[in-house]
Enzyme design. Sequence first.
Site, PDB file in Angstrom:
ATOM      1  N   LYS A   1      18.675  15.985   6.530  1.00  0.00           N
ATOM      2  CA  LYS A   1      17.506  15.064   6.787  1.00  0.00           C
ATOM      3  C   LYS A   1      16.349  15.866   6.509  1.00  0.00           C
ATOM      4  O   LYS A   1      16.232  17.008   6.577  1.00  0.00           O
ATOM      5  CB  LYS A   1      17.724  14.974   8.238  1.00  0.00           C
ATOM      6  CG  LYS A   1      16.593  14.054   8.787  1.00  0.00           C
ATOM      7  CD  LYS A   1      16.999  13.831  10.320  1.00  0.00           C
ATOM      8  CE  LYS A   1      15.886  12.805  11.179  1.00  0.00           C
ATOM      9  NZ  LYS A   1      15.969  12.822  12.359  1.00  0.00           N
TER      10      LYS A   1
ATOM     11  N   SER B   1      16.826   8.069  13.295  1.00  0.00           N
ATOM     12  CA  SER B   1      16.036   8.275  12.291  1.00  0.00           C
ATOM     13  C   SER B   1      16.534   8.957  10.998  1.00  0.00           C
ATOM     14  O   SER B   1      16.088   9.122   9.904  1.00  0.00           O
ATOM     15  CB  SER B   1      14.645   8.860  12.835  1.00  0.00           C
ATOM     16  OG  SER B   1      15.104  10.398  13.119  1.00  0.00           O
TER      17      SER B   1
ATOM     18  N   SER C   1      18.996   9.691  17.101  1.00  0.00           N
ATOM     19  CA  SER C   1      18.854   9.620  15.810  1.00  0.00           C
ATOM     20  C   SER C   1      20.055  10.364  15.011  1.00  0.00           C
ATOM     21  O   SER C   1      20.026   9.945  13.660  1.00  0.00           O
ATOM     22  CB  SER C   1      17.571  10.443  15.327  1.00  0.00           C
ATOM     23  OG  SER C   1      16.437   9.521  15.789  1.00  0.00           O
TER      24      SER C   1
END
Length: 403
Positions: A33, A110, A134
């Site tokens: 990420k 996310s 997330s």
Amino acid sequence: MADRSRCQGAYIGDVQVSGASTGPLQGLTAVVKDCFDVKGHCTGNGSPAWLASHPPADKYAAAVQALLDAGATIIGKNVMDEMAYSLAGENAHYGTPVNPAAPGRIPGGSSSGTAAAVAAGDADIGLGGDTGGSVRVPACHCGILGFRPTHGRVSLAGAVPLAPSFDTAGWFAREAGVLRQVGGVLLNPSTRRPAQLQRLLVATDAFALAEQATVAALYAALSARIEEVAALLGRPEEVDVAGSLGGLHPAWFDAFRQHQAFEIWQQHGEWVAKNDPDFGPGIKERFAMAAGITRQQLEAAAERRAAARQRLASLLGSDGVLALPTAPAPAPLLNTPAAELDAFRTSLISLTCIAGLSGFPQVNLPIAEVEGLPVGLGLIGPPGSDEDLLQLTEQLMALLRPA
């Protein structure tokens, strides 16, 4: 090396780093990420303004370094929701990664691109961040395993913070054995609290927040192998998690939302004021809301948070596992109207806030579908029981989703 063309819209930049020649993850590939530092690359945090205002990283984030030292090869960094302040997976600046398990629907965020890349088979491992869901949410929407560890058990050095008292570094995998192996690399062994997980608690108030089709699919998946599940965890016992404390919604939801928002503004308010970023829809409104949270609201939320943690600790003890839907329904359609998506988000956070407020570990098990769309079962264990929860995950996935 994996063919990145398999997962459209999941990657940002060109990042490839070979891991150590030996180690428990040798031969496995990983994606990261874009809130974790990768040496020599700028960390964008899902925001063009953040990217432009920060220099390239001079070293790897601790979790990234641990994966490399264990032999994993990093094959890419991934698109994420702007500033990590969303659970949808839609980024106004970088687009929306394709959900391989549900094309035409959001991947969840996310850690959107990371989950999508793992679901597509691009990589074996995905390193994500989970503050309010997330990792768990995109794992659920994309039909893969996702793990949020006990708060503080995985180093966040070199990761962009969001709300520090909630932030965790979590991870994705398609195989339960790989999920467990990553835990062996990332989890700090000195903070382990071994547990004999042998009581299955079913959170009736959490299941009441989910759509009936999702509840039916999850119950059917468990019921099909209930004798084997009971041999591991005993007969399921129904519990009301939050009814005596104002309910998952509104009390626990509000406590999470306000406490998290206050921390987010403390963390990023000065940067926002200085850079005046062009936030996308939803993100702009959330930062405006965060700016208005008062110290009095924080203190009230902190009291409710402490009560929630105490309640969950008393329910689980050292041997309990709490079962709940990871999300209330399958992934919403792309471009769902804002009001409808916000209503989904409210139900979603009312579920994800249980682990968020308590700091306890949670895993998403992709064991069911609704009309061909993934839905996941969440399991929450006692604090520090991560290794035992990962072992239980391996056992349950062998029963519920045999190869």
